[in-house]
Design an enzyme around this catalytic site. Structure first.
Site, PDB file in Angstrom:
ATOM      1  N   THR A  13      12.712  -6.435 -12.792  1.00  0.00           N
ATOM      2  CA  THR A  13      12.661  -7.225 -11.563  1.00  0.00           C
ATOM      3  C   THR A  13      11.853  -6.555 -10.449  1.00  0.00           C
ATOM      4  O   THR A  13      11.498  -7.208  -9.465  1.00  0.00           O
ATOM      5  CB  THR A  13      14.086  -7.504 -11.031  1.00  0.00           C
ATOM      6  OG1 THR A  13      14.757  -6.251 -10.819  1.00  0.00           O
ATOM      7  CG2 THR A  13      14.872  -8.355 -12.022  1.00  0.00           C
ATOM      8  N   VAL A  16       6.568  -3.057 -10.447  1.00  0.00           N
ATOM      9  CA  VAL A  16       5.860  -2.657 -11.666  1.00  0.00           C
ATOM     10  C   VAL A  16       6.366  -3.477 -12.857  1.00  0.00           C
ATOM     11  O   VAL A  16       5.586  -3.890 -13.721  1.00  0.00           O
ATOM     12  CB  VAL A  16       6.005  -1.143 -11.926  1.00  0.00           C
ATOM     13  CG1 VAL A  16       5.359  -0.762 -13.256  1.00  0.00           C
ATOM     14  CG2 VAL A  16       5.357  -0.351 -10.795  1.00  0.00           C
ATOM     15  N   CYS A 158      -0.589   7.117 -10.450  1.00  0.00           N
ATOM     16  CA  CYS A 158      -1.660   6.127 -10.274  1.00  0.00           C
ATOM     17  C   CYS A 158      -2.855   6.693  -9.503  1.00  0.00           C
ATOM     18  O   CYS A 158      -3.999   6.336  -9.775  1.00  0.00           O
ATOM     19  CB  CYS A 158      -1.130   4.881  -9.577  1.00  0.00           C
ATOM     20  SG  CYS A 158      -0.211   5.202  -8.061  1.00  0.00           S
ATOM     21  N   GLU A 210       3.224  13.181  -3.364  1.00  0.00           N
ATOM     22  CA  GLU A 210       1.991  12.682  -3.966  1.00  0.00           C
ATOM     23  C   GLU A 210       0.924  13.764  -4.107  1.00  0.00           C
ATOM     24  O   GLU A 210       0.170  13.795  -5.073  1.00  0.00           O
ATOM     25  CB  GLU A 210       1.454  11.527  -3.121  1.00  0.00           C
ATOM     26  CG  GLU A 210       0.509  10.605  -3.849  1.00  0.00           C
ATOM     27  CD  GLU A 210       1.214   9.669  -4.814  1.00  0.00           C
ATOM     28  OE1 GLU A 210       0.504   8.916  -5.486  1.00  0.00           O
ATOM     29  OE2 GLU A 210       2.450   9.692  -4.900  1.00  0.00           O
ATOM     30  N   HIS A 251      -6.556   2.145  -5.205  1.00  0.00           N
ATOM     31  CA  HIS A 251      -6.577   3.482  -4.605  1.00  0.00           C
ATOM     32  C   HIS A 251      -8.015   4.003  -4.602  1.00  0.00           C
ATOM     33  O   HIS A 251      -8.696   4.012  -5.642  1.00  0.00           O
ATOM     34  CB  HIS A 251      -5.712   4.456  -5.406  1.00  0.00           C
ATOM     35  CG  HIS A 251      -4.231   4.208  -5.282  1.00  0.00           C
ATOM     36  ND1 HIS A 251      -3.684   3.309  -4.389  1.00  0.00           N
ATOM     37  CD2 HIS A 251      -3.181   4.777  -5.941  1.00  0.00           C
ATOM     38  CE1 HIS A 251      -2.359   3.334  -4.511  1.00  0.00           C
ATOM     39  NE2 HIS A 251      -2.034   4.208  -5.447  1.00  0.00           N
ATOM     40  N   ASN A 336      -4.457   0.395  -8.753  1.00  0.00           N
ATOM     41  CA  ASN A 336      -3.279   1.244  -8.923  1.00  0.00           C
ATOM     42  C   ASN A 336      -2.137   0.613  -9.704  1.00  0.00           C
ATOM     43  O   ASN A 336      -1.368   1.332 -10.351  1.00  0.00           O
ATOM     44  CB  ASN A 336      -2.758   1.706  -7.561  1.00  0.00           C
ATOM     45  CG  ASN A 336      -2.458   0.562  -6.630  1.00  0.00           C
ATOM     46  OD1 ASN A 336      -3.349  -0.204  -6.264  1.00  0.00           O
ATOM     47  ND2 ASN A 336      -1.201   0.416  -6.245  1.00  0.00           N
TER      48      ASN A 336
END
Length: 361
Positions: A13, A16, A158, A210, A251, A336
Site C-alpha cells: 500500500t 514503492v 536510489c 543519505e 534524482h 528514483n
C-alpha cells in the site's frame, strides 16, 4: 515463458509498493497474485486499503483492486500463495531483516527495495548492469539460512544510480576521488506535492543517512566475493552532499572526478556510449536498450524532460567538461522510483528468473 510466475508484494500500500503494482501491470513474466501490508490494512480489498492515497500518475490496475490485502506478518500464509516476493515494507531495520529472512526460510525468494540487508555480508546488493556476478554469493547465504530456493537480494540506494553507472563505465581509467552532490526528488521520501506542500519553493539540505549510503554503497557494488561474503572495494574515495529539491521524480547529481589515468573527453563519451550489461544482452523485459545516454545540449539532462526515457530505466549524463580542481565534471540523472527503486528490483527479479534462480514452486 509458458506460465507467469506468481508474485507477492510486501508493503503493497506504500508508495514503492504502488510503483511495483503499476510496473507489473501486464508484465510478460510476472503476475501479482498477493498483496500484503500491515494488520490495519489486512482484510480490506487493495482498493479500500489504499483509498485516496494512490500516488501514481497512472490509474490503479483493475487486476489488483479486488485483491484482499493479507497480513504481512502471516509469513507462511502469504508464502503459500506465491513463487517469490518483492519487499517494500515500512518497518524498523531489525524488523525488516527478520521478516525478509522469515520469508526466505519458507523457500520464497525475496527481492527487496529496503536498505536493511544492504550490508549483510552474504546478501548481494545488485545493479544488474554493474555487478551481476555478486549473485554468485547466494548459495553461501542459502547455506546460512538452511534453504534450497529461498534467499534475499537487495537493490542499492536510489540516489547512487544517478552517478555510479557513469563511474563504473570508466573503471579502466581508475577513478580515485569523487565529489557528488545529489538533488533528490520528493518521491524519494514517499511524498507528493499534495501531501508535502512545504517543499514548494524550497530546498532542504539534509536527508537522514543519505550521505553515508551515497559514499559507501558504490564501494560495495565494486567489491568482490571472498570466502562466501562480499568485501567492499577500497576506492575510489567518495564524498557527497544530498539535498531534497522540489521535483516530483528524478534524482540529479553534480559529479567531480579525479582519475589515476586521466581519459580524454572522447574516451569518456565512447565508454558511456558503448557500455551495456547482462540485461541488455539477455533482452530482459524491463531493461533499457541504452543504459547510459549522453546529452550534448548544455541544459540537459532535465528531470522533467528525461527521467521517463528508456521506460524510466536508463541513466542520463550531460555537461561533461574539464574541471579546474578535479579532472572532469558531469551531471547525472536517474528516475528514483523506477530505475532507483521498484523498477530496479523488477529488473533484478527478471535476471534471477533468466538465470533459473527464481522459478515456479
Amino acid at each position: 515463458m509458458d506460465k507467469k510466475l506468481r508474485v507477492g508484494i510486501l508493503g503493497a500500500t506504500g508508495m514503492v509498493g504502488q510503483r511495483f503494482i503499476s510496473l507489473l501491470e501486464n508484465h510478460p513474466w510476472f503476475e501479482v497474485v498477493a498483496v500484503a501490508a500491515s494488520p490495519r490494512s489486512a482484510g480490506k480489498t487493495y482498493e479500500e486499503a489504499v483509498g485516496d492515497r494512490w500516488k501514481m500518475t497512472t490509474p490503479m490496475p483493475e487486476a489488483v483492486k479486488k485483491l484482499v490485502v493479507m497480513n504481512v506478518n502471516e509469513v507462511e500464509k502469504v508464502s503459500a500463495e506465491v513463487d517469490f516476493v518483492f519487499s517494500a515494507v515500512d518497518m524498523t531495520k531489525d524488523e525488516i531483516r527478520a521478516i525478509e529472512e522469515a520469508y526466505a526460510k519458507t523457500e520464497t525468494p525475496v527481492v527487496s527495495n529496503n536498505s536493511a540487508h544492504r550490508w549483510t555480508p552474504d546478501v548481494p546488493m545488485v545493479v544488474p548492469e554493474l555487478n551481476p556476478e555478486h549473485l554468485d554469493v547466494i548459495p553461501f547465504q542459502q547455506k546460512r539460512l538452511g534453504t534450497k530456493r529461498g534467499f534475499i537480494v537487495v537493490k542499492p540506494n536510489c540516489s547512487i544510480q544517478s552517478y555510479t553507472p557513469m563511474l563504473h563505465a570508466l573503471k579502466e581509467f581508475e577513478p580515485v576521488e569523487v565529489v557528488a552532490t545529489t538533488y533528490q526528488a520528493i518521491s524519494g521520501a514517499g511524498k507528493t506535492f499534495k501531501d508535502w506542500p512545504e517543499m514548494l519553493d524550497n530546498v532542504i539540505p539534509y536527508i537522514g543517512g543519505e550521505e553515508e549510503k551515497s559514499e559507501q554503497e558504490p564501494l560495495r557494488i565494486w567489491g568482490k566475493i571472498e570466502n562466501g561474503v562480499i568485501v567492499k572495494a577500497d576506492g575510489p574515495v567518495i564524498t557527497t552532499q544530498c539535498l531534497r529539491v522540489p521535483v516530483s521524480d528524478g534524482h540529479t547529481a553534480a559529479v567531480f572526478v579525479k582519475f589515476a589515468k586521466k581519459p580524454t573527453k572522447e574516451q569518456i563519451l565512447k565508454a558511456w556510449a558503448e557500455f551495456s550489461g547482462l540485461p541488455q544482452e539477455l533482452k530482459l523485459p524491463s531493461a533499457p536498450e541504452h543504459f547510459i545516454t549522453y546529452f550534448e545540449e548544455d541544459n540537459r539532462p532535465q528531470a522533467k524532460l528525461d527521467r521517463d526515457s528508456e521506460k524510466g530505466m536508463g541513466v542520463f549524463a550531460g555537461r561533461l567538461r574539464e574541471d579546474s580542481v578535479y579532472d572532469w565534471k558531469f551531471v547525472g540523472l536517474s528516475h528514483n522510483t523506477k530505475r532507483g527503486a521498484a523498477g530496479g528490483a523488477v529488473l533484478i527479479a527478471e535476471l534471477l528468473t533468466a538465470q533459473g534462480k527464481i522459478a515456479a514452486k
